[in-house]
Design an enzyme around this catalytic site. Structure first.
Site, PDB file in Angstrom:
ATOM      1  N   HIS A 189      10.537   5.974 -72.710  1.00 23.28           N
ATOM      2  CA  HIS A 189       9.981   7.363 -72.288  1.00 23.28           C
ATOM      3  C   HIS A 189       9.044   6.895 -70.833  1.00 23.28           C
ATOM      4  CE1 HIS A 189       6.872   6.995 -74.131  1.00 23.28           C
ATOM      5  NE2 HIS A 189       5.645   7.678 -74.160  1.00 23.28           N
TER       6      HIS A 189
ATOM      7  N   ASP B 291      13.239   4.416 -78.149  1.00 22.87           N
ATOM      8  CA  ASP B 291      12.025   4.458 -77.067  1.00 22.87           C
ATOM      9  C   ASP B 291      12.025   2.750 -76.244  1.00 22.87           C
ATOM     10  OD1 ASP B 291      11.238   5.790 -75.491  1.00 22.87           O
ATOM     11  OD2 ASP B 291       9.287   6.683 -76.299  1.00 22.87           O
TER      12      ASP B 291
ATOM     13  N   SER C  23       1.348   4.779 -74.368  1.00 19.49           N
ATOM     14  CA  SER C  23       3.081   4.498 -74.928  1.00 19.49           C
ATOM     15  C   SER C  23       3.288   3.497 -74.749  1.00 19.49           C
ATOM     16  CB  SER C  23       3.843   5.614 -74.349  1.00 19.49           C
ATOM     17  OG  SER C  23       3.081   6.889 -75.147  1.00 19.49           O
TER      18      SER C  23
END
Length: 566
Positions: free
Chosen positions: A213, A253, A324
């Site tokens: 992402h 992801d 992230s």
């Protein structure tokens, strides 16, 4: 004419005019009624939009059906030999099997010659599973092919001299990932539009792991904006180093990047199966743009089902926007997971992707492009023993019409016990096995039907982005609501195509948690999808037994992907 006659005639005329008006009003009312009925039916048809036909398994005992299927398979072998080989095996025609197997062998030999060993592995597996392994060279083996697949893949082995010796070295093994998306205009003002995430080196040659992402704008074909990808070293936050996306997995992801730089340090991949609740872990990343930030906490829980093909770790380590893609390391400075999500409103509720999924994906990510997952177009839950203490296998609760398991003859109630010789004890173990296969592969599925043992060949197709959407478009509502909401329906009226009755409720499903029971009547007024087809909303009218049969109108919503599709 006397006065009385005049009065009577006037009254008669008035009554006649009144009667005509009443008749006209009735006619208008009838026209409006039928128009509304027609509009209602039209809207109903559009909102439910069930498929016009549902795939039914072919009856190969009929000569014309057999011959037409044989012709289709031989033609299919030119473009999709593995699928043709599987279909030929189901048909049981020796000529179709021979043609398809030969075409598959040709692709195997071509893949070996071009050193595309991942492709060669799926052709090898398909020929072996289908009983055509005799065509393969005697020297061919799955172990040899796997060694070729793993050769030179970054992150699977790290030289000792490249490993960090201190926490400061671990920080220097991380990077800030920048996706520059140009200038955004808001309220008449322009500002730099950047996505900031984290990453870490897994190879001295500059290979970096991050989240999908974070770099989605770089690979999403729907993105029409201009984007550039950079990384910044923790030891030099001023220099932007150009990078490129090598491979990515939107489902788990994960993404693999390559930057033209020698990594100062490389983090070794550990084994998150060694982690237990309460173990201390540390996260490194760039929260809110603050590069090289280290936060520490514990493993709060394991096995959280946030992904559709796997489980994740829950941690209380502080995670913020920008973390992230960063590493979660243990006390031995080994990567145990990849940070991917934090909930801003709730402190200490954060999640990370187990490193096993990264290990499993790296060979495919290194090959390049989008990683596609495999599925059998089915839905089910773990089958438990009567005392609930033992897992007996994976119970099939739904097969999609036209899907591979439906065409192979699987039925609701079958319990899968192994796939290609690998034991299946639960939905989790089945997902683990499927992640190790690429689509367009044939495998042998062993299962129980009652007390009888069976085995059947199953073709693994590419898993769609939203399996529930494909299921709804392939089946009638009476079937598709089983995997979507966990309720099996039957038509309850010959005059209304929207009236149903519940015949079965799956434990733990949306229908179960909403309080539905068997024999509850349901009238479905509309079914609508979200813009990206990831959610389904069904407007229904019902009288639930658990609610005292009160008349209730409600909207049921469901995400069209879950860990129970396989």
């Amino acid at each position: 004419m006397n006065c009385a006659d005049v009065i009577n005639k006037s009254v008669a005329c008035s009554v006649a005019r009144y009667a005509r008006k009443i008749l006209q009003l009735r006619l208008v009312a009838m026209v409006i009624f039928f128009a509304l009925c027609f509009l209602y039916v039209l809207i109903s048809c559009r909102s439910l939009h069930e498929p016009k036909s549902v795939y039914e398994r072919l009856n190969y005992t009929e000569a014309d059906v057999y011959e037409n299927e044989k012709k289709r398979i031989i033609k299919l072998a030119e473009s999709a030999p593995v699928e043709a080989l599987w279909s030929a095996k189901l048909l049981g025609d020796e000529e179709a099997v021979a043609v398809s197997a030969q075409k598959t062998l040709e692709l195997y030999n071509k893949s070996i010659g071009e050193k595309k060993f991942l492709d060669a592995l799926k052709y090898f597996r398909s020929l072996k599973s289908s009983g055509e392994g005799k065509l393969l060279p005697r020297t061919a083996s799955e172990e040899t092919l796997r060694s070729y697949v793993l050769h030179d893949v970054p992150g699977l082995s790290v030289a000792e001299q490249h490993l960090p010796k201190t926490i400061a070295d671990c920080i220097n093994a991380t990077v800030t990932v920048w996706v520059a998306r140009g200038i955004a205009i808001k309220n008449g003002m322009g500002y730099a539009d950047n996505v900031i995430g984290s990453g870490f080196f897994i190879d001295k040659r500059g290979y970096i792991v991050t989240n999908y992402h974070v770099i989605e704008d770089m690979v999403n074909p729907k993105n029409e904006r201009y984007s550039r990808l950079y990384v910044k070293l923790a030891s030099d936050s001023d220099t932007r180093i150009p990078a490129k996306v090598v491979g990515y997995d939107a489902v788990l992801d994960l993404a693999l990047l390559k930057a033209e730089v020698d990594a100062p340090f490389v983090l070794a991949l550990g084994t998150s199966s060694d982690l237990e609740v309460g173990d201390r872990v540390s996260a490194i990343g760039t929260p809110l743009g603050l590069d090289g930030t280290l936060t520490q906490g514990i493993v709060s829980a394991i096995g959280r089902k946030l992904f559709t093909t796997g489980s994740v770790l829950q941690i209380d380590t502080a995670i913020n926007s920008g973390n992230s893609g960063g590493p979660l390391i243990d006390s031995h400075m080994r990567v145990q997971a990849v940070v991917f999500a934090g909930i801003r409103e709730l402190q200490g509720l954060n999640f990370a992707i187990p490193v096993e999924y990264l290990r499993q994906n790296l060979p495919v990510l290194y090959r390049g492009g989008a990683l596609k997952h495999a599925w059998t177009a089915s839905y089910g839950h773990t089958k438990k023993s009567s005392d609930g203490k033992e897992n007996l296998g994976l119970e099939v609760q739904y097969v999609m019409p036209g899907g591979s398991m439906h065409r192979a003859g699987f039925m609701s109630g079958d319990v899968i016990t192994s796939f290609d010789g690998k034991k299946v004890s639960s939905i989790e173990t089945m997902q683990d096995i499927l992640r190790s296969y690429t689509p367009d592969t044939i495998g042998i599925c062993e299962f129980l039907r009652g007390d009888e043992k069976h085995a059947q060949l199953v073709y693994l197709a590419p898993r769609p982005e939203n399996p529930g959407h494909e299921i709804y478009n392939s089946d009638l509502i009476t079937g598709s609501f089983v995997p979507i909401f966990g309720m099996k329906l039957v038509a309850a009226s010959t005059s209304s195509r929207r009236a149903f009755a519940v015949t079965e409720i799956i434990n733990g499903s949306i229908a179960d948690e909403t309080g539905f029971s068997e024999n509850d009547p349901i009238n479905i007024s509309s079914v609508n999808f979200s813009d990206d087809n990831s959610r389904l909303h069904a407007s229904i009218y019902t009288r639930r037994r658990k609610k005292g049969f009160l008349d209730i109108g409600m909207v049921l919503s469901a995400v069209l992907d879950s860990p129970y599709y396989f």
